[in-house]
Motif scaffolding. Sequence first.
Motif, short mmCIF file in Angstrom:
data_model
loop_
_atom_site.label_atom_id
_atom_site.label_comp_id
_atom_site.label_asym_id
_atom_site.label_seq_id
_atom_site.Cartn_x
_atom_site.Cartn_y
_atom_site.Cartn_z
N GLN A 63 -13.15 0.02 7.47
CA GLN A 63 -14.31 -0.39 6.24
C GLN A 63 -15.18 0.58 6.28
N GLU B 85 -4.79 -8.79 1.79
CA GLU B 85 -6.09 -9.24 2.40
C GLU B 85 -7.46 -8.20 2.34
N PHE B 86 -6.47 -7.20 2.99
CA PHE B 86 -7.67 -5.84 3.48
C PHE B 86 -7.39 -5.19 2.24
N TRP C 133 -10.13 -6.50 -0.20
CA TRP C 133 -11.45 -6.16 0.45
C TRP C 133 -11.54 -4.79 -0.22
N LEU C 134 -10.86 -3.91 0.05
CA LEU C 134 -11.25 -2.33 -0.55
C LEU C 134 -11.31 -2.31 -1.93
N ASP D 165 -12.47 -4.59 -3.83
CA ASP D 165 -13.79 -5.25 -4.17
C ASP D 165 -15.07 -4.40 -3.67
N ASN D 166 -14.79 -3.86 -2.69
CA ASN D 166 -15.99 -3.13 -1.98
C ASN D 166 -16.05 -1.79 -2.03
N GLU E 17 0.01 -3.09 -1.35
CA GLU E 17 -0.38 -4.26 -0.93
C GLU E 17 1.10 -5.00 -0.69
N GLN F 196 -13.43 -5.53 -11.97
CA GLN F 196 -12.71 -5.21 -10.73
C GLN F 196 -11.21 -5.44 -10.98
#
Lengths: 551, 551
Positions: free
Chosen positions: A270, A288-289, A292-293, A295-296, A306, B298
């Motif tokens: 991250q 899930e990860f 996160w990527l 979104d962030n 995925e 997004q």
Amino acid sequence: MTGLFETHRNLLADAMKAIEERGFWSAFSEVPRTYGEVLPVEGKAAFEALLDKPFALDQEADDGRVGGEVSPFGPPLGITYPRTGIDQLIARASAAASGWGQASIQARCGVALEVIARLNKASFLMAHAVEQTTGQAFAMAFQAGGPHAQDRALEAVAYAYREMTGIPRGDVAWDKPAGRNVIRLTKEFHLVPRGIGLVIACATFPTWNSYPAIFADLVTGNPVIVKPHPAVILPLAITVKIARQVLSEAGFDADVIQLAVDTPEAPVAQTLAVHPAIALVDFTGSSEFGGWLRDNVQGKPVFTEETGINTIVIDSTDDFSAMCQNIAFSLSLYSGQMCTTPQDIFVPRGGIETNEGHKSFDEVASGIAAAIDALLADPQRAAAVCGAIQNPATLERVAKASALGRVVRASTPVSGQEGARTATPLVLAVEAADEAAYLKEQFGPISFVVSCENATDAIDRATRAAKAKGGITAALYSRDDALIDAAVGLYAQAGAPLSVNLTGGIYVNQSAAFSDFHVTGANPAGNACLTDTAYVAQRFRVVCVRRPAAA
Amino acid sequence: MTGLFETHRNLLADAMKAIEERGFWSAFSEVPRTYGEVLPVEGKAAFEALLDKPFALDQEADDGRVGGEVSPFGPPLGITYPRTGIDQLIARASAAASGWGQASIQARCGVALEVIARLNKASFLMAHAVEQTTGQAFAMAFQAGGPHAQDRALEAVAYAYREMTGIPRGDVAWDKPAGRNVIRLTKEFHLVPRGIGLVIACATFPTWNSYPAIFADLVTGNPVIVKPHPAVILPLAITVKIARQVLSEAGFDADVIQLAVDTPEAPVAQTLAVHPAIALVDFTGSSEFGGWLRDNVQGKPVFTEETGINTIVIDSTDDFSAMCQNIAFSLSLYSGQMCTTPQDIFVPRGGIETNEGHKSFDEVASGIAAAIDALLADPQRAAAVCGAIQNPATLERVAKASALGRVVRASTPVSGQEGARTATPLVLAVEAADEAAYLKEQFGPISFVVSCENATDAIDRATRAAKAKGGITAALYSRDDALIDAAVGLYAQAGAPLSVNLTGGIYVNQSAAFSDFHVTGANPAGNACLTDTAYVAQRFRVVCVRRPAAA
């Protein structure tokens, strides 16, 4: 440096032709015996020589050594790797960037092709490394970890090379008529790398899934930081080591590629991904990860592969037995730990028509279960098909999943594999209404035979699952051409690649480099595709310089 | 439908050749007199017939009519447009999606090319519409709003067509040797559009900047919702109307393209951009809104052309007078309201060497100011170069900016343009330390001559400005080849296209379709490029269908 390019020029030319045609082509043999007698022995010895030792990597490590890999077949590997801190990784990649970015396309591709060629020679070492970290059986570890991954790497190089060389090089004359005069400019188009690439690899296919990103980044001029899963480091440590050797020999800074090992307790993915110096992020792993990527991580391209829910729809078949065998193999291969493994098998509750006459829903379910039993009856073959379970959490998931439906086939350990973490496929029967069970991804050897209204309902549910949850593969069995034709458009809209009526030695979970586009990017199972133009074209930019033409 | 493709096949072929070569090429004449005697007259009449009336657009409007355009030259246009609510826009685009997405590449490209051809015939109407909304002088409104925008549209069609037709069509044989057998599959590669595209246009170049997105979306099979700036609706209303006519005539649902008008009081861009049914977002405009889009939208591609700080570095020149004239024109053209207009001119504080001997810093600054005065001395020419100021806020900014440095040239209204909102260039001299003044974007006819240490310092500051704040253009004047060669690499790293030693009838603010890559995507001035492969390749996806080959 152009020497390497010359050495591999024909290989690249063949690969360029293959990506235009996308029929069958493979650069590297998937058949171990074609590699002769020596390489297998050397590979095994090389692997054994690595065990219980610090892994020798000429990369500056300012943060000690880490490594806790344990073979899914039992023993800990006992290998430690140099850990380089984030600041150090970024500093060294930045220092290496300029020389690499300014090298010619041919120089960079020459290095990449030489790395791939040496990886091919190291395929047996790699096979052992992949087997003993991911739990893949040896034959699969050889193919998927070795030649198939090398093919995917070469495919990415070919796409990137085609894209870069599609931009005019050298002086371009721009002569614009202006009344009686002509305005004459000379233009140069400079290819500029994006910056440092981060490649976050997964624990099941560490090379196959990360090579496209690693090699696409490299040949477009970006230094790469390779972040392996902490449980599956060795395959990428070997890869990075070979790449650093080739880079050094070719006169480049070896830090053009670096290994970023971490631990479950102190993960770095991250922090690296959002680091302003990181310009490109590639990830294979959980939604899930991946979410996160997505979104962030702002202001830079993020490429993800995925997870999702892969489906099979059974409407009818001309060869019930072959169909059941084919599905059985797909469910059993690597104990269902492929991102391409089917999870949900939709079958009309009234049963299906087959060459053996009508088969009830239960007969279809038990036909698949029986085919699994037959496939895995011989313990040696069972071991060769199933391999072992990479992550202990997957075993727990299998145990819990039994409660999610009526057990058609129970999961068992693979016999004769004591000490290894193994599980044969669990098959459950559920109703279409039990969406809470089967519309959640159940990673591992867990599948559901879902009772539907009819084939239309089945296709509707399968395509909706892909749209909502993502889907990397889909299969359909039918002898109704009109139904197939109608289905094709629906699966295309759902972004799910469709395999129709597969029997014999080809399976829905297999994705062939140079032909199958792996992950469409058109549903939630990932936003990137291995490999298409969009995957490579974003990894560099073009800056134009124009000046008056010399008189 | 393929009839339209056949009609325009040669045009597309020429465009395909042009994007490979990227030398000078233009499909549509930029010279008004080449269009004959009739079209100009018809265009003017057509424009006047639109004034003070409801604009006739065959698009269902469930939310009344809006429109408050006021010409920067004085009068309100008095035109209202049908306003369609967001739900309705999405519903109609969704309903149109399937037929359009399933049309052949040739059918979609045929429609797009016919639309572009009809836009070309409407270039005079468009010129008046662009002039009276953006404030561009007529000659520029004709070129930038008409043929140059049409060229950019065609360029996007060519890139998209090349990319789509690069994927094999029809049945591809995949014959894999497997021991003594061959596994034979037939594969089809289906191109799948992403979904509905949203194109958010700007107030200064409504057609030039939005056509690439509109046409790239369309030909890759995505319905488009065009959201014009509420102050500059007419050019895109005309565009959408023509496109809807062609679509209908070709048998498609006209709602493949829709106009989404809004008002400053009730803007819709944000709501549309984050709407789950919108799959692609294109935006031209401020970095502020661009940043909002990049942060908040997004899971879908967002293409932006934002703003930045464009620079000129003056090291030395062989033609001081021609250099000053060239810069003066660049600063004056459309009163500095181009995204390509230079803002900061870096000059060594010790002055520069020229063909006229040494020139002090002040002499360089006053030389540019004098050239502006000379260029704009004739009121008619001043009006033809400067046009009017699109946004009242720009005038206020010019007034306030006088306090930001020593005034070298004051901004004045364009004489003879009473009733119009006009401003000639303000030129300020500042020290390199005054970054708060000149490192902030000052949109409009505001420029700074910045006193630097020396040429190296100037290049360093110019390239750092591009990296930090974005830069769409950059210029360098020098007679030192070594300095130029060194600078080229630095500007490339900063992602700023560089124009060297421009004099005569070519200006740093001009970006030519089929040759100049507009916006690199390699600095904060935008993440997308008009037009490269990355710009089109993300607008569709490929889904593979494979099945056993017929025996």
